[in-house]
Enzyme design. Structure first.
Site, PDB file in Angstrom:
ATOM      1  CG  ASP A  31      -1.954  -0.595   1.007  1.00 46.44           C
ATOM      2  OD1 ASP A  31      -2.427  -2.013   0.115  1.00 46.44           O
ATOM      3  OD2 ASP A  31      -2.822  -0.682   1.948  1.00 46.44           O
ATOM      4  CB  SER A  80     -37.802  -4.686 -14.438  1.00 48.93           C
ATOM      5  OG  SER A  80     -38.414  -4.801 -14.755  1.00 48.93           O
ATOM      6  CG  LEU A  81     -33.867  -9.227 -14.938  1.00 52.18           C
ATOM      7  CD1 LEU A  81     -32.835  -9.530 -14.079  1.00 52.18           C
ATOM      8  CD2 LEU A  81     -33.972  -9.571 -16.270  1.00 52.18           C
ATOM      9  CD  GLU A 112     -25.722 -13.128 -16.052  1.00 57.53           C
ATOM     10  OE1 GLU A 112     -25.756 -11.813 -15.391  1.00 57.53           O
ATOM     11  OE2 GLU A 112     -25.626 -12.700 -16.132  1.00 57.53           O
ATOM     12  CE  LYS A 114     -33.204  -9.522 -10.076  1.00 54.60           C
ATOM     13  NZ  LYS A 114     -33.336  -8.664  -8.709  1.00 54.60           N
ATOM     14  CD  GLU A 171     -27.809  -4.320  -9.291  1.00 54.61           C
ATOM     15  OE1 GLU A 171     -27.856  -4.284 -10.944  1.00 54.61           O
ATOM     16  OE2 GLU A 171     -29.092  -5.239  -8.330  1.00 54.61           O
TER      17      GLU A 171
END
Ligand code: IVH
Length: 669
Positions: A31, A80-81, A112, A114, A171
């Site tokens: 880091d 949408s689904l 996949e 959700k 998403e």
């Protein structure tokens, strides 16, 4: 080395390390080494501000806080689904697909997870992130580019040059650990807690100040693009590989499944795995893998009003249950006068959401479940579905429970209630019932109606109670100076509402009709009406038969419209809206040179390559109309195998007759 060269080199290095750290989870420097490179870049850019470009890793958090979010239209709608809850729903889904494709051979899918977050679109131009937005209503979202840039897994520049436009969809979500930490902090500072990761993600993205978003632990997974045909990929599986190569994070739990049986196995595996994941999932998404088949299957809702892809379904995990006590029942009067019993519950956590109210639907449901006041009950919540009371725990009764009885008169206005024969719903039939009026007004301004900013439920309740808005014409007569003085309002909110009202004066006809809340006239029916009538006046003048001729409009909807428009108080109300300058208009139809415009096509006989549904869909998508019977208006007949009397009659009437192949040729297939 020149500053410009070193800057470029540092940017590439930092991006590479970022990708390794956040996306691949495999860093090769510490880091502090990373910080060192970052500081060097920052210093160089400060010395040469002319060399700063928006894709620099130093520009992830930049820019001043916004006043408000801008609107951004999606080039192609974000759909949408549809949901399924059992293997039976999935079997029905596959059967629909086979029927539509006129094929019985097996289909392959990509399964996949959700994710429970917020859908966003990232627009890359020549490989550079230029814009990002929320899904919004599917057509227009909010521009949240600066907020999205703060999410470190989102590449500001793709790892391979993609010329032109690439619209990535995915998403944004918050990992469970991040949510727990955030909530702990909010508890300390006395802010309300986020009930689930979706709310937390939405809350973080909707921060006008991107530096606040930057402090929230958000992640992103890409799961698609707006136009797969514009990519080199032939399937969803290939697309995942492609997106990964471009440096976009994709979820590694996706699996190719060659049959529905494999889908079922994968669903079971993920159900078991979900509790061990770092983020919440609420089901799986099953997508037909082949893009060629996806294109043939198209969308549900038609080309004009696509709602969801026909080729995908969300298979939700079963509901989460909890037990609590049913303390009391409240009777709510809705927009249609329907009286709905609502259970008031002892607040209980159901899978991360605190539930204190649940609908009991109607009297029959209460009796069927044998629910009593004071009962211990099971409540459940499935995904984003409204919580419901499942059943009483009869064993825990002590005899003090009381029956739940619907009142005989409206709890709001005292008017008698009516329950028509054969219907489950009890209604208040007083058209002036304050509850009915208020709910109708709320519906008019809500998302389901005209979606007027600044006029949400709370504001409408306030305006109603003060007597400022008691009917629709009142809404259009609101004055800025009255609003600005109200408690909790100010100049800015008054301006916002005045703006909303101005836009509400010329709404699309379909939105306006849906907003009126006429029985049986929902969004879809309203859309059909808009396609057939260009003004409200034309629709009001329509005869019953004219309405019934429209495909998709049934007798119930037609009667409801006729009744509505012939009511004199409705006529008066619409007249005063007209005087106030309200003029709903049909959107311009896309005519012009679409291959089937002006054609009215009838199919007969058995088609070999297409199913009837697919054929009809193709006609509509290409600007034509489908006929159900052979009439004067019919221009073409497509004759399949064993075409009978219709073919004969069409010949007599001199219609153009096409084979299935010729029809496909017309639209270039
Ligand atoms: S595909 C056209 N894939 O679910 C297909 N959506 O209920 C639309 N979601 O708005 C989306 N994970 O927010 C797709 N793997 C996934 C998803 C996913 C979560 C969300 C997305 C969408 C919603 C639809």
């Amino acid at each position: 080395m020149k500053a410009a060269e070193r800057i470029l080199e540092l940017r590439l290095q930092l991006e590479e390390h970022n990708h390794r750290y956040y996306v691949l989870d495999a860093p090769i420097i510490s880091d502090s080494e990373y910080d060192h490179l970052f500081q060097e870049l920052l210093a160089l850019e400060q010395a040469h501000p002319e060399l700063i470009t928006p894709d620099s890793p130093t520009c992830r958090v930049g820019g001043a806080p916004l006043d408000q979010f801008g609107q951004l239209a999606h080039r192609l709608p974000m759909l949408s689904l549809d949901n399924g809850f059992s293997i039976r729903d999935l079997q029905a889904f596959e059967e629909r697909l086979c029927r539509f494709l006129n094929s019985s051979s097996g289909l392959s899918y990509l399964v996949e997870v959700k994710l429970d977050g917020l859908a966003v679109e990232l627009v890359y131009e020549d490989g550079i992130l230029v814009r990002g937005s929320t899904r919004g209503d599917g057509w227009v979202g909010e521009e949240i580019t600066p907020q999205l840039r703060t999410i470190l897994t989102i590449p500001l520049r793709l790892r391979r040059l993609v010329p032109g436009l690439l619209e990535v969809r995915g998403e944004v979500f918050m990992e469970s650990a991040g949510l727990v930490r955030l909530n702990a902090e909010r508890l300390r500072t006395g802010e309300p807690l986020f009930a689930n990761p979706r709310n937390a993600a939405a809350g973080a993205l909707r921060q006008l100040d991107p530096s606040v978003t930057a402090r929230r632990p958000l992640s992103f997974f890409a799961y698609g693009v707006s136009a797969p045909e514009e990519t080199p990929c032939a399937s969803q599986l290939e697309l995942f590989g492609y997106l990964r190569e471009l440096g976009l994070p994709v979820n590694e739990l996706s699996r190719f499944c060659g049959s529905l049986a494999e889908v079922e196995t994968r669903f079971a595996e993920l159900s078991a795995l979900r509790h061990d994941l770092a983020y919440e999932i609420d089901g799986v998404v099953v997508k037909v893998d082949s893009f060629a088949l996806q294109a043939r299957l198209g969308t549900i809702g038609g080309a004009m009003r696509p709602r969801a892809p026909r080729w995908a379904i969300a298979w939700k995990f079963p509901a989460i249950q909890a037990t609590t006590r049913l303390l009391d029942v409240e009777f709510q009067v809705g927009r249609t006068g329907a009286v709905t019993p609502v259970a008031l519950l002892e607040p209980v956590d159901v899978g991360g959401v605190v539930v204190s109210r649940a609908t009991l639907h109607n009297q029959d449901e209460i009796e069927r479940k044998d629910l009593r006041r004071g009962d211990y009950v099971f409540v459940q919540r499935a995904g984003d579905v409204i919580p419901e009371v499942v059943k009483p725990i009869v064993e825990r009764r002590d005899g003090s429970e009381e029956p739940i009885v619907l009142p005989a008169v409206c709890p709001v206005c005292g008017h008698g209630l009516v329950r028509p024969e054969g219907e489950a719903v009890t209604r208040c039939v007083n058209p002036h019932c304050p509850a009915v009026r208020l709910r109708s007004l709320i519906h008019f301004t809500s998302k389901a109606g005209l979606d007027l900013e600044g006029l949400g439920k709370k504001s409408m309740e306030q305006l109603y109670e003060l007597g400022l808005v008691r009917d629709l014409p009142d809404l259009y007569a609101l004055r800025r100076e009255d609003l600005a003085l109200l408690e909790g309002w100010g100049e800015r909110s008054a301006d916002k509402v005045m703006m909303s009202i101005t836009t509400a004066k010329s709404p699309p006809l379909a939105r306006f009709l849906a907003a009126l809340g006429i029985r049986f006239i929902g969004e879809v029916t309203a859309g059909l009406l808009e396609e057939n009538f260009s003004t409200l006046a034309a629709l009001m003048a329509a005869e019953r038969t004219q309405l019934e001729e429209i495909e998709g409009i049934g007798g119930q909807a037609a009667s409801s419209l006729i009744d509505y428009f012939s009511d004199s108080s409705v006529a008066m109300m619409l007249e005063s809206l007209h005087r106030a300058g309200v003029e709903p208009l049909a959107r311009q139809k896309v005519v012009g040179d679409r291959p089937l415009s002006q054609m009215v096509i009838l199919f007969t006989g058995t088609l070999s390559r297409l199913s009837r549904a697919e054929a009809k869909n193709l006609v509509k998508e290409h600007g034509g109309q489908v006929a159900t019977t052979l009439t004067q208006k019919t221009t073409h007949l497509v004759a399949g195998e064993k075409a009978g009397s219709k073919l004969k009659k069409a010949r007599e009437l001199d219609k153009v007759i096409l084979s299935e192949e010729e029809f496909l040729g017309l639209i270039g297939l």
